[in-house]
Motif scaffolding. Structure first.
Motif: not given
Length: 331
Positions: A180, A261, A297
């Protein structure tokens, strides 16, 4: 070499975007000579750089991962270091270490290879989790702390980490929480038949192409500031938030996109829009960068893995299910 005028409040956003595209296209043209037939990958890698993120390139050996990183550093006049990750690599082998100086009678910091503008972390999944974490900490903090003293890394700073998806024996896969930290994950892939034949002909006659410097580190920093100011209409931000929400609620995902994200998706879309010479983001920008920014992710459920479903397929389904906004204003 094109000179980018300093960003000023008096310069119109459209003019700044035009300046951005001029330099952007020069860089793409140079790297295209090294990574033939992969302009889409080059553009996404540049969007990652201009958005201030880091890149994972997951592909088989021989597809140009090292060449991409080195060409990128050359065209922006940046320093570059390649670190071959192995099981016995120590964190200090990356970050640097304090050594005793007999002349000054004090410890002196000796910088590691992470102190470069472009750092290629080759086969990052072959190093121990402790060594991986040391690199990821530098990526996040933009500095190395040794003996309580912070040492900033150069700016701009881009880590290009590579992974081989085939040979996984003796590797330590990056967990999702660490993946991430990377803005994008890309695969270069093999060139098509015609392009590969042209590559072979060219190498036989003139040898490997050498890209030229077409911009400077100062200009890259200016481009990063321009990308951060690209207008994102409320309809676009809500669209991004809706995509993230849809991943969190999808039945085949046990982990959807976090707020970090969502922010990464917005930054990447801004940089991609600037590369097109626009000072505003459109829905297609979001769709174009969504795969590289979001797929790594997502965590699939056990049922999805058993069925052979990929995160890319789930993301495509999510994008198809979220209504595309009609943007009323362009800033």
């Amino acid at each position: 070499m094109t000179t980018l005028r300093p960003q000023q409040d008096s310069v119109a956003p459209a003019e700044r975007a035009g300046q951005f595209r001029q330099v952007h296209d020069l860089v793409v043209r140079e790297i295209d000579q090294v990574i033939r037939g992969k302009s889409d990958v080059v553009r996404l890698a540049l969007a990652c750089l201009f958005a201030g993120g880091h890149l994972v390139v997951e592909d088989v050996p021989g597809t140009g991962k090292t060449s991409l990183a080195k060409a990128l550093a050359t065209t922006i006049a940046g320093s570059w270091q390649r670190v071959q990750f192995t099981p016995d690599l120590l964190p200090s082998d990356i970050t640097g270490v304090s050594i005793w100086d007999q002349d000054t009678k004090e410890f002196r910091f000796r910088p590691g290879p992470v102190f470069a503008n472009v750092v290629l972390a080759d086969e990052i999944n072959r190093a121990s989790p402790k060594t991986q974490s040391a690199l990821l900490e530098v990526m996040e903090e933009r500095q190395v702390t040794v003996d309580g003293v912070g040492h900033p890394v150069p700016s701009p700073f881009l880590v290009v980490a590579t992974q081989n998806p085939i040979d996984l024996e003796g590797t330590y896969q990056l967990p999702e929480a660490q993946l991430d930290r990377f803005l994008m994950r890309l695969a270069i892939g093999h060139p098509d038949l015609e392009v590969e034949a042209e590559i072979l002909d060219g190498r036989a006659i003139a040898g490997p192409p050498i890209p030229r410097q077409v911009t400077t580190l100062e200009q890259v920093a200016s481009l990063q500031r321009i990308a951060a100011t690209v207008h994102t209409a409320p309809e676009i931000t809500r669209y991004i938030a809706s995509l993230a929400k849809a991943t969190r609620e999808h039945e085949l995902l046990r982990l959807g996109v976090s707020t970090r994200g969502s922010l990464a998706l917005m930054r990447a879309a801004q940089a991609f829009a600037a590369g097109d010479g626009r000072h505003y983001v459109v829905p297609d920008d979001v769709k174009t960068v969504a795969g590289p920014v979001l797929t790594h992710r997502l965590m699939l459920t056990a049922r999805a893995e058993v069925r052979g479903t990929t995160s890319a397929e789930v993301l495509a389904e999510v994008i198809g299910s979220v209504p595309v906004p009609v943007v009323s204003g362009r800033g």
